[in-house]
Design a protein around this motif. Structure first.
Motif, PDB file in Angstrom:
ATOM      1  N   ASP A  15      -6.423  32.199 -14.266  1.00  0.00           N
ATOM      2  CA  ASP A  15      -6.173  31.351 -15.426  1.00  0.00           C
ATOM      3  C   ASP A  15      -7.491  31.136 -16.161  1.00  0.00           C
ATOM      4  O   ASP A  15      -8.514  30.857 -15.547  1.00  0.00           O
ATOM      5  CB  ASP A  15      -5.580  30.008 -14.983  1.00  0.00           C
ATOM      6  CG  ASP A  15      -4.929  29.241 -16.117  1.00  0.00           C
ATOM      7  OD1 ASP A  15      -5.652  28.858 -17.053  1.00  0.00           O
ATOM      8  OD2 ASP A  15      -3.703  29.027 -16.059  1.00  0.00           O
ATOM      9  N   TYR A  16      -7.454  31.237 -17.480  1.00  0.00           N
ATOM     10  CA  TYR A  16      -8.665  31.074 -18.275  1.00  0.00           C
ATOM     11  C   TYR A  16      -9.085  29.618 -18.458  1.00  0.00           C
ATOM     12  O   TYR A  16     -10.176  29.354 -18.945  1.00  0.00           O
ATOM     13  CB  TYR A  16      -8.467  31.677 -19.672  1.00  0.00           C
ATOM     14  CG  TYR A  16      -8.220  33.163 -19.708  1.00  0.00           C
ATOM     15  CD1 TYR A  16      -8.787  34.019 -18.765  1.00  0.00           C
ATOM     16  CD2 TYR A  16      -7.428  33.722 -20.710  1.00  0.00           C
ATOM     17  CE1 TYR A  16      -8.571  35.382 -18.818  1.00  0.00           C
ATOM     18  CE2 TYR A  16      -7.205  35.086 -20.774  1.00  0.00           C
ATOM     19  CZ  TYR A  16      -7.772  35.921 -19.827  1.00  0.00           C
ATOM     20  OH  TYR A  16      -7.552  37.272 -19.883  1.00  0.00           O
ATOM     21  N   ASP A  17      -8.214  28.671 -18.083  1.00  0.00           N
ATOM     22  CA  ASP A  17      -8.476  27.277 -18.430  1.00  0.00           C
ATOM     23  C   ASP A  17      -8.440  26.292 -17.279  1.00  0.00           C
ATOM     24  O   ASP A  17      -8.880  25.160 -17.443  1.00  0.00           O
ATOM     25  CB  ASP A  17      -7.479  26.805 -19.488  1.00  0.00           C
ATOM     26  CG  ASP A  17      -7.868  27.248 -20.890  1.00  0.00           C
ATOM     27  OD1 ASP A  17      -8.972  26.906 -21.325  1.00  0.00           O
ATOM     28  OD2 ASP A  17      -7.074  27.954 -21.541  1.00  0.00           O
ATOM     29  N   THR A  18      -7.894  26.662 -16.137  1.00  0.00           N
ATOM     30  CA  THR A  18      -7.811  25.679 -15.059  1.00  0.00           C
ATOM     31  C   THR A  18      -7.881  26.330 -13.690  1.00  0.00           C
ATOM     32  O   THR A  18      -7.451  27.479 -13.506  1.00  0.00           O
ATOM     33  CB  THR A  18      -6.517  24.844 -15.155  1.00  0.00           C
ATOM     34  OG1 THR A  18      -6.562  23.797 -14.176  1.00  0.00           O
ATOM     35  CG2 THR A  18      -5.278  25.691 -14.921  1.00  0.00           C
ATOM     36  N   GLN A  19      -8.425  25.570 -12.753  1.00  0.00           N
ATOM     37  CA  GLN A  19      -8.385  25.924 -11.339  1.00  0.00           C
ATOM     38  C   GLN A  19      -7.642  24.855 -10.554  1.00  0.00           C
ATOM     39  O   GLN A  19      -7.686  24.840  -9.330  1.00  0.00           O
ATOM     40  CB  GLN A  19      -9.816  26.074 -10.809  1.00  0.00           C
ATOM     41  CG  GLN A  19     -10.501  27.316 -11.339  1.00  0.00           C
ATOM     42  CD  GLN A  19     -11.958  27.079 -11.676  1.00  0.00           C
ATOM     43  OE1 GLN A  19     -12.350  26.013 -12.112  1.00  0.00           O
ATOM     44  NE2 GLN A  19     -12.770  28.095 -11.499  1.00  0.00           N
ATOM     45  N   GLU A  20      -6.947  23.989 -11.268  1.00  0.00           N
ATOM     46  CA  GLU A  20      -6.295  22.850 -10.626  1.00  0.00           C
ATOM     47  C   GLU A  20      -4.884  23.207 -10.165  1.00  0.00           C
ATOM     48  O   GLU A  20      -3.897  22.580 -10.568  1.00  0.00           O
ATOM     49  CB  GLU A  20      -6.314  21.651 -11.571  1.00  0.00           C
ATOM     50  CG  GLU A  20      -7.734  21.190 -11.855  1.00  0.00           C
ATOM     51  CD  GLU A  20      -7.812  20.028 -12.816  1.00  0.00           C
ATOM     52  OE1 GLU A  20      -6.762  19.633 -13.372  1.00  0.00           O
ATOM     53  OE2 GLU A  20      -8.915  19.508 -13.039  1.00  0.00           O
ATOM     54  N   TYR A  21      -4.809  24.239  -9.341  1.00  0.00           N
ATOM     55  CA  TYR A  21      -3.563  24.654  -8.712  1.00  0.00           C
ATOM     56  C   TYR A  21      -3.669  24.465  -7.201  1.00  0.00           C
ATOM     57  O   TYR A  21      -4.771  24.451  -6.641  1.00  0.00           O
ATOM     58  CB  TYR A  21      -3.270  26.138  -8.996  1.00  0.00           C
ATOM     59  CG  TYR A  21      -3.001  26.484 -10.443  1.00  0.00           C
ATOM     60  CD1 TYR A  21      -2.139  25.713 -11.221  1.00  0.00           C
ATOM     61  CD2 TYR A  21      -3.584  27.599 -11.028  1.00  0.00           C
ATOM     62  CE1 TYR A  21      -1.880  26.052 -12.548  1.00  0.00           C
ATOM     63  CE2 TYR A  21      -3.331  27.949 -12.347  1.00  0.00           C
ATOM     64  CZ  TYR A  21      -2.479  27.168 -13.106  1.00  0.00           C
ATOM     65  OH  TYR A  21      -2.215  27.502 -14.418  1.00  0.00           O
ATOM     66  N   ASP A  22      -2.518  24.346  -6.552  1.00  0.00           N
ATOM     67  CA  ASP A  22      -2.483  24.423  -5.096  1.00  0.00           C
ATOM     68  C   ASP A  22      -2.710  25.871  -4.678  1.00  0.00           C
ATOM     69  O   ASP A  22      -2.351  26.814  -5.407  1.00  0.00           O
ATOM     70  CB  ASP A  22      -1.124  23.947  -4.572  1.00  0.00           C
ATOM     71  CG  ASP A  22      -1.231  22.691  -3.723  1.00  0.00           C
ATOM     72  OD1 ASP A  22      -2.255  22.527  -3.038  1.00  0.00           O
ATOM     73  OD2 ASP A  22      -0.300  21.876  -3.747  1.00  0.00           O
ATOM     74  N   TYR A  23      -3.268  26.062  -3.498  1.00  0.00           N
ATOM     75  CA  TYR A  23      -3.488  27.415  -2.990  1.00  0.00           C
ATOM     76  C   TYR A  23      -2.197  27.998  -2.437  1.00  0.00           C
ATOM     77  O   TYR A  23      -1.357  27.290  -1.870  1.00  0.00           O
ATOM     78  CB  TYR A  23      -4.558  27.418  -1.899  1.00  0.00           C
ATOM     79  CG  TYR A  23      -5.947  27.335  -2.462  1.00  0.00           C
ATOM     80  CD1 TYR A  23      -6.633  28.487  -2.818  1.00  0.00           C
ATOM     81  CD2 TYR A  23      -6.563  26.106  -2.667  1.00  0.00           C
ATOM     82  CE1 TYR A  23      -7.913  28.412  -3.363  1.00  0.00           C
ATOM     83  CE2 TYR A  23      -7.830  26.018  -3.206  1.00  0.00           C
ATOM     84  CZ  TYR A  23      -8.498  27.174  -3.554  1.00  0.00           C
ATOM     85  OH  TYR A  23      -9.752  27.102  -4.103  1.00  0.00           O
ATOM     86  N   THR A  24      -2.058  29.299  -2.625  1.00  0.00           N
ATOM     87  CA  THR A  24      -0.962  30.054  -2.032  1.00  0.00           C
ATOM     88  C   THR A  24      -1.546  30.975  -0.966  1.00  0.00           C
ATOM     89  O   THR A  24      -2.579  31.614  -1.195  1.00  0.00           O
ATOM     90  CB  THR A  24      -0.226  30.893  -3.081  1.00  0.00           C
ATOM     91  OG1 THR A  24       0.301  30.021  -4.091  1.00  0.00           O
ATOM     92  CG2 THR A  24       0.910  31.694  -2.461  1.00  0.00           C
ATOM     93  N   THR A  25      -0.916  31.033   0.183  1.00  0.00           N
ATOM     94  CA  THR A  25      -1.327  31.935   1.254  1.00  0.00           C
ATOM     95  C   THR A  25      -0.309  33.043   1.367  1.00  0.00           C
ATOM     96  O   THR A  25       0.891  32.788   1.553  1.00  0.00           O
ATOM     97  CB  THR A  25      -1.439  31.189   2.592  1.00  0.00           C
ATOM     98  OG1 THR A  25      -2.378  30.111   2.463  1.00  0.00           O
ATOM     99  CG2 THR A  25      -1.907  32.126   3.695  1.00  0.00           C
ATOM    100  N   SER A  26      -0.758  34.288   1.240  1.00  0.00           N
ATOM    101  CA  SER A  26       0.167  35.424   1.299  1.00  0.00           C
ATOM    102  C   SER A  26      -0.611  36.704   1.531  1.00  0.00           C
ATOM    103  O   SER A  26      -1.845  36.724   1.466  1.00  0.00           O
ATOM    104  CB  SER A  26       0.960  35.542  -0.007  1.00  0.00           C
ATOM    105  OG  SER A  26       0.158  36.089  -1.046  1.00  0.00           O
ATOM    106  N   LYS A  27       0.111  37.768   1.758  1.00  0.00           N
ATOM    107  CA  LYS A  27      -0.482  39.100   1.741  1.00  0.00           C
ATOM    108  C   LYS A  27      -0.835  39.458   0.294  1.00  0.00           C
ATOM    109  O   LYS A  27      -0.211  38.960  -0.654  1.00  0.00           O
ATOM    110  CB  LYS A  27       0.486  40.136   2.313  1.00  0.00           C
ATOM    111  CG  LYS A  27       0.809  39.947   3.783  1.00  0.00           C
ATOM    112  CD  LYS A  27      -0.397  40.220   4.664  1.00  0.00           C
ATOM    113  CE  LYS A  27      -0.018  40.191   6.145  1.00  0.00           C
ATOM    114  NZ  LYS A  27      -1.209  40.429   7.002  1.00  0.00           N
ATOM    115  N   LEU A  28      -1.790  40.334   0.124  1.00  0.00           N
ATOM    116  CA  LEU A  28      -2.137  40.782  -1.218  1.00  0.00           C
ATOM    117  C   LEU A  28      -0.928  41.373  -1.931  1.00  0.00           C
ATOM    118  O   LEU A  28      -0.721  41.145  -3.125  1.00  0.00           O
ATOM    119  CB  LEU A  28      -3.271  41.810  -1.159  1.00  0.00           C
ATOM    120  CG  LEU A  28      -4.625  41.321  -0.629  1.00  0.00           C
ATOM    121  CD1 LEU A  28      -5.619  42.473  -0.583  1.00  0.00           C
ATOM    122  CD2 LEU A  28      -5.166  40.184  -1.476  1.00  0.00           C
TER     123      LEU A  28
END
Length: 704
Positions: A167-180
């Motif tokens: 995202d160009y404007d925010t890092q205020e997300y929850d993390y997602t854990t997954s395979k690539l």
């Protein structure tokens, strides 16, 4: 310190017409191979203990409006190798001394057709690789525009990743854990509402990106020394597991405006088979320039309280009145407005926080909403939104200044820019002078909402330069900076240690906006904190937000013991006791840990670590030598079993352990905790229960 030509670091070989060179880390565990392909395209690959980490990956930059990009048609003009080993002392930090030890390979490339030259500089540390592009002074490459940087990171497998949507404007997300390979399918759920956001790809992710391979290798991709350049994201080719750099564009879609001589930021790949080494790494700092502030006695790690959480939860407001649907600075007369009765930044309320800080030994008090303009402060594309010097009628600057000074408490300024960057720069020097005249040595700045000028992004080159300008101007006025919503840090606090903290991630405030995942704080140290400390604002004791504001049904997804542990695991020289004073008064025995815990350290020992699951760290306080320990847990109940061998041999300590009760749970019973005291030595072992979303904290006091 030594800086010598090191022939043993390097091997050169020609194979099938290819030019290749190897560079080894000081301990020999990492090997980087640079190769120039038959078409003159530069590539690199990275191995760790003979295991492939980064497969052959292309390097180069695509230029705009140029017949020839910097991608291929290169020949080798020169190669230089050096070895470097020094130790330096940070102004503040997790440790007293940092070792900067690497082997370096600088490849000078000539592009035949264009008669241009670039240098690709590699630095190989024991904990990872850093490399960057350099553009020397030359006739045929002076001013140029980057259309896209084409740096690749070809992964050797379908790793487990702990990621944020690009995202160009925010890092205020929850993390997602997954395979690539699962990123594309999960991307839509990973993008949640924000006041400013611009996702760019279904497989785009942000740095710092943490991964773990199937055979237990931990890999982290990030950047260091982000100066005069757009922030780098990563876009995944999920068919081939290749990340490519993806720079943040400006309003025209251009990525970077360059003038030689210049350099790009460092691209970094941290690698270890021990997760604790990722957390302990100082490679990002080491790739930044040394401290440029000569006299630093005014830069002081700070523990603070503030008029903030009551606003975030909705108990009080930033705005002074509800009379005006819009305001215009210089024309709207607030002395004639009817107060809304909810304005938190009033003199009487602020004095209560000053009294609380003085009573319990806190350094400072933050006040938000003190200055006029909050009635229509964002979302209206408004340029002249704040002037940063004019208070509301109920906030007496002089009275508060004198009252705080008499109590031995500093005041912390708040500058919300509403992302009107031009307006902030217009007022910046006046605002800093106002701060110094009224005894403010630190500022919390904010960049909520879409950037003005319209169309710019929070992480584009022009805005990156603004953050840097504000920081450097602050240093001239001896002001410490805590920037919220700005770009995630890349180690620049080494060069400008007045950057005491950033937000730049999903902080505690989101616990009042619906909550964060209970394992969120077990991922942040592996990702967001790699480039510098975060103002996470821990210390929440009342998890049911409806008890503060009946109209807000949010819940803090953490146990009380977990909140205490955050003061250790979420390292920062700037730590807030974020909850309301009355909630601390309800739990004085637990609050004692927040009062006791240090914010600056001589040593740190990461004892347990697994991204998304748990982090346990012990730290030795600067000057006092007292040890503290914190452990945060994720989504599975566990027993934390540790050794206390970091304590000094031959001495006894009283350990005060603040822990989850057996029936504690972040959702159903978050305030269930126990406190016990035990006598320990460096030969002692501890087995401690950790609830879901829980943890524990310990203070150690030497027995005299």
């Amino acid at each position: 310190m030594k800086n010598i030509l090191s022939t043993f670091l390097l091997s050169i070989f020609i194979c099938s017409g290819l030019f290749a060179q190897e560079l080894k880390s000081p301990n020999g565990n990492l090997t980087m191979t640079f190769t120039l392909l038959n078409d003159g395209a530069p590539t690199y690959q990275l191995n760790y203990k003979n295991k492939q980490i980064v497969k052959s990956s292309k390097l180069g930059l695509e230029l705009k409006n140029d017949k020839k990009s910097l991608l291929n048609d290169f020949t080798i003009a020169d190669t230089k190798t050096t070895s470097f080993d020094e130790s330096w002392s940070p102004v503040w930090g997790e440790v007293k001394t940092i070792r900067n030890h690497y082997n370096e390979l600088a490849i000078t490339l000539n592009q035949k057709e264009s008669n241009r030259q670039i240098i690709i500089r590699f630095r190989l540390f024991n904990d990872g690789l850093g490399f960057r592009y350099e553009f020397p002074t030359q006739k045929n490459l002076t001013y140029f525009v980057i259309k896209e940087e084409k740096t690749q990171f070809a992964m050797a497998g379908d790793h487990t990743a702990y990621w944020l949507a690009g995202d160009y404007d925010t890092q205020e997300y929850d993390y997602t854990t997954s395979k690539l390979s699962e990123i594309r399918a999960l991307n839509a759920k990973a993008v949640t509402a924000n006041l400013s956001q611009k996702p760019f790809s279904q497989t785009g992710v942000q740095t710092s990106l943490m991964m773990k391979s199937a055979d237990g290798i931990y890999i982290n991709l990030h950047e260091a020394a982000l100066i005069n350049y757009p922030a780098m994201h990563l876009n995944l080719d999920d068919q081939n597991m290749i990340f490519q750099s993806w720079l943040t564009p400006d309003m025209k879609g251009d990525k970077g405006y360059m003038q030689a001589p210049s350099t790009t930021p460092w691209r970094t790949v941290m690698v270890s088979d021990d997760a604790r080494e990722i957390l302990a790494s100082k490679m990002i700092y080491n790739l930044n320039e040394p401290n440029k502030i000569k006299e630093t006695s005014w830069i002081k790690p700070t523990k603070y309280v503030g008029v903030w959480w009551e606003m975030i939860t909705g108990k009080s407001s930033w705005a002074y009145t509800d009379d005006y649907p819009s305001v215009e600075l210089g024309k709207t007369d607030f002395t004639k407005a009817k107060p809304n009765g909810k304005h938190g930044a009033n003199t009487a309320n602020v004095k209560k926080y000053i009294d609380f800080a003085a009573q319990h030994g806190f350094d400072a008090v933050l006040v938000e909403g003190w200055n006029i303009g909050w009635e229509d402060w964002y979302g209206n594309s408004k340029d002249y939104v704040f002037d940063f010097v004019t208070p509301y009628p109920d906030f007496n600057v002089t009275e508060i200044r004198d009252y705080a000074k008499g109590k031995g408490v500093k005041m912390m300024m708040h500058h919300e820019t509403s992302s009107s960057v031009r307006n902030y720069e217009r007022h910046l020097d006046t605002a800093y002078k106002f701060m110094k005249a009224n005894g403010y040595d630190a500022v919390k700045s904010g960049y909520v909402g879409d950037i003005l000028p319209r169309g710019e992004n929070h992480y584009s080159q022009w805005i990156i330069n603004h953050y840097q300008y504000a920081l450097e101007q602050a240093a001239k006025y001896k002001i410490m900076v805590n920037a919220h919503e700005a770009v995630r840090p890349t180690g620049i606090a080494r060069t400008y240690p007045n950057l005491l903290g950033n937000e730049s991630a999903r902080g505690t405030e989101y616990q009042a906006f619906g909550g964060s995942k209970p394992n969120h704080v077990t991922i942040l140290p592996f990702t967001r904190l790699q480039g510098g400390p975060m103002d996470y604002t821990p210390g929440i004791f009342e998890m049911d937000i409806s008890k503060i504001n009946p109209s807000n049904n949010s819940h803090v997804n953490s146990t009380l013991a977990n909140q205490l542990a955050l003061y250790l695991t979420m390292y920062s020289p700037l730590q807030m006791a974020a909850d309301l004073p009355e909630n601390y008064n309800r739990f004085p025995d637990a609050f004692q840990f927040i009062k006791d815990v240090a914010v600056d350290w001589d040593d740190s020992k990461y004892i347990e670590a697994e991204p998304g699951q748990y982090v346990t760290v012990a730290r030795k306080a600067k000057n006092t030598g007292q040890w503290f320990l914190g452990s945060v847990n994720g989504e599975t109940v566990r027993i934390s079993t540790i050794k206390l061998d970091f304590l000094e041999a031959g001495k006894k300590y009283t350990a005060t352990i603040y822990a989850d009760a057996k029936d504690a749970h972040y959702k159903t019973n978050p305030q269930a905790y126990t406190i016990r005291k035990v006598v320990v030595t460096n030969k002692s072992k501890l087995a401690q229960f950790c609830a879901v979303g829980g943890g524990y904290a310990i203070s150690f006091v030497e027995n005299k």
